[in-house]
Scaffold this motif. Sequence first.
Motif, PDB file in Angstrom:
ATOM      1  N   LEU A  49       0.777  -1.059   0.048  1.00 56.51           N
ATOM      2  CA  LEU A  49       0.020   0.097   0.049  1.00 56.51           C
ATOM      3  C   LEU A  49       0.972   1.186   0.194  1.00 56.51           C
ATOM      4  O   LEU A  49       1.915   1.106   0.638  1.00 56.51           O
ATOM      5  CB  LEU A  49      -0.879  -0.130   1.379  1.00 56.51           C
ATOM      6  N   LYS A  50       0.847   2.341  -0.827  1.00 57.05           N
ATOM      7  CA  LYS A  50       1.498   3.322  -0.772  1.00 57.05           C
ATOM      8  C   LYS A  50       1.459   3.938   0.641  1.00 57.05           C
ATOM      9  O   LYS A  50       0.823   4.269   1.224  1.00 57.05           O
ATOM     10  CB  LYS A  50       0.770   4.609  -1.779  1.00 57.05           C
ATOM     11  N   ASP A  63      -4.969  -3.740  -6.604  1.00 52.74           N
ATOM     12  CA  ASP A  63      -6.252  -3.049  -6.665  1.00 52.74           C
ATOM     13  C   ASP A  63      -7.264  -3.919  -5.856  1.00 52.74           C
ATOM     14  O   ASP A  63      -7.786  -3.291  -4.755  1.00 52.74           O
ATOM     15  CB  ASP A  63      -7.031  -3.197  -7.894  1.00 52.74           C
ATOM     16  N   SER A 106      -5.924  -3.377  -2.250  1.00 52.43           N
ATOM     17  CA  SER A 106      -6.345  -2.079  -1.496  1.00 52.43           C
ATOM     18  C   SER A 106      -7.778  -2.126  -1.061  1.00 52.43           C
ATOM     19  O   SER A 106      -7.998  -1.353  -0.152  1.00 52.43           O
ATOM     20  CB  SER A 106      -5.971  -1.043  -2.735  1.00 52.43           C
ATOM     21  N   GLU A 107      -8.529  -2.608  -1.902  1.00 50.19           N
ATOM     22  CA  GLU A 107     -10.033  -2.596  -1.498  1.00 50.19           C
ATOM     23  C   GLU A 107     -10.208  -3.341  -0.289  1.00 50.19           C
ATOM     24  O   GLU A 107     -11.086  -2.897   0.583  1.00 50.19           O
ATOM     25  CB  GLU A 107     -10.731  -3.407  -2.817  1.00 50.19           C
ATOM     26  N   CYS A 148      -7.988  -3.967   2.163  1.00 52.17           N
ATOM     27  CA  CYS A 148      -7.482  -3.362   3.183  1.00 52.17           C
ATOM     28  C   CYS A 148      -8.067  -2.024   3.721  1.00 52.17           C
ATOM     29  O   CYS A 148      -8.079  -1.515   4.833  1.00 52.17           O
ATOM     30  CB  CYS A 148      -6.103  -3.121   2.974  1.00 52.17           C
ATOM     31  N   SER A 149      -8.911  -1.626   2.979  1.00 51.08           N
ATOM     32  CA  SER A 149      -9.728  -0.228   3.004  1.00 51.08           C
ATOM     33  C   SER A 149     -11.146  -0.503   3.521  1.00 51.08           C
ATOM     34  O   SER A 149     -11.988   0.483   3.633  1.00 51.08           O
ATOM     35  CB  SER A 149      -9.522   0.832   1.972  1.00 51.08           C
ATOM     36  N   CYS A 185      -2.700  -6.085   6.344  1.00 54.84           N
ATOM     37  CA  CYS A 185      -3.258  -4.682   6.130  1.00 54.84           C
ATOM     38  C   CYS A 185      -2.302  -3.789   7.175  1.00 54.84           C
ATOM     39  O   CYS A 185      -1.992  -2.670   6.717  1.00 54.84           O
ATOM     40  CB  CYS A 185      -4.456  -4.805   5.936  1.00 54.84           C
ATOM     41  N   LYS A 226       0.048  -0.734   6.606  1.00 56.15           N
ATOM     42  CA  LYS A 226      -0.481   0.650   7.038  1.00 56.15           C
ATOM     43  C   LYS A 226       0.572   1.260   8.092  1.00 56.15           C
ATOM     44  O   LYS A 226       0.348   2.487   8.331  1.00 56.15           O
ATOM     45  CB  LYS A 226      -1.741   0.832   7.467  1.00 56.15           C
TER      46      LYS A 226
END
Length: 356
Positions: free
Chosen positions: A237-238, A298, A301-302, A304-305, A333, A337
């Motif tokens: 993740l960025k 993608d 990210s979905e 983990c968010s 995740c 983060k």
Amino acid sequence: MACIVFTSYKHSVVLVDKLPALQYRQRSTRNSTSHYTNVTTHVAFLKVHKAGSTTVQNLLFRFGMRHDLNILLPKSGNYLNRASQKMSLKAGQKSYDIFACHTIYQKQWFDSLLPTDSVYIGIVRDPVERMISSAYYYRDVFGVGYLKRVPRANFIHDLVNYPDKYDTAFFSHTRNSMGKDFGFRRGIEPTNKSKIRKYLDQLNSQFLLVLIMEKFDESLVMLKRLLNWSFGDIIYLKMNSHKHEHTVLNSTEIAKFRNTSFLDFEIYEYFSNVFETKLKQTEDEFYKEVEFFQTTLDKTSEFCSRKNKTEIVALSFGKSKWDEKFQVTQLDCEWMKTKELSFISKLRSTKHIQLA
């Protein structure tokens, strides 16, 4: 077991609502496609400032945890420039396996940190974009003095147009920063092309791969192939992205900045060319693998968010032509983060951490 299945680009994604405890273990090995062989576990990463390096550091830390490796850390902070700053190995440990903290590159220094079979990797970023990001970051987050003295109205433009007034040091957060990280010496002249090229050639012979931030996913897939890693090892993740005003320099300003930060341009253009050569040597299948990887990013990210984190605890990717099956858990995740200083602090204070 209840699950939801998505089909995307010839691979399945499964969201699992109940997951038995998993122990990540050292894989036996795999070749360049899908079978394990010779997984590289000794890696030193040159963490270049404001070049996507915190994201790479995070995945290296997680790789070390997943494979129960010894991660070299400084006793305090996030810089390691002297042997006296190193944390001691724990009882029974023979050597460190992973290094990914800030330092200034010197071959003898890197050679002293990890075993002799270690590989060195680095990263570079477009010098203009790196400078703009760094200027805002170190002004807004750290309140660096020389950057705070630049008028805010035309912040980047004044910094570039009036270096003799605002950015006088040979090395700074906004001037030849990559040059300093890669070990160039202060005071080298821009006209001494042969000396610069000789050192760049030496760096290229010492680094297995220098990633390009503008081709980050391609760089990570290249890294995965070279180190015989899994997609699960390079999922990210960025990290450490500081939002700031969009700034565009005109051609005259870029020329001025190239003159004052010539080392960063030399480094970036050199390793961009090296990477392009590596890309040309790959087959068409490489870009399909990158596309596959981007799909996994993608989905990750979905996953983990998600706001509701109690119902589904793992994202499972099926076996593909490029890798075995793997999973991303809620714990993954959380670690993805985790900010740099917090991650390092947890690694220091915990006797043994293992992703599970």
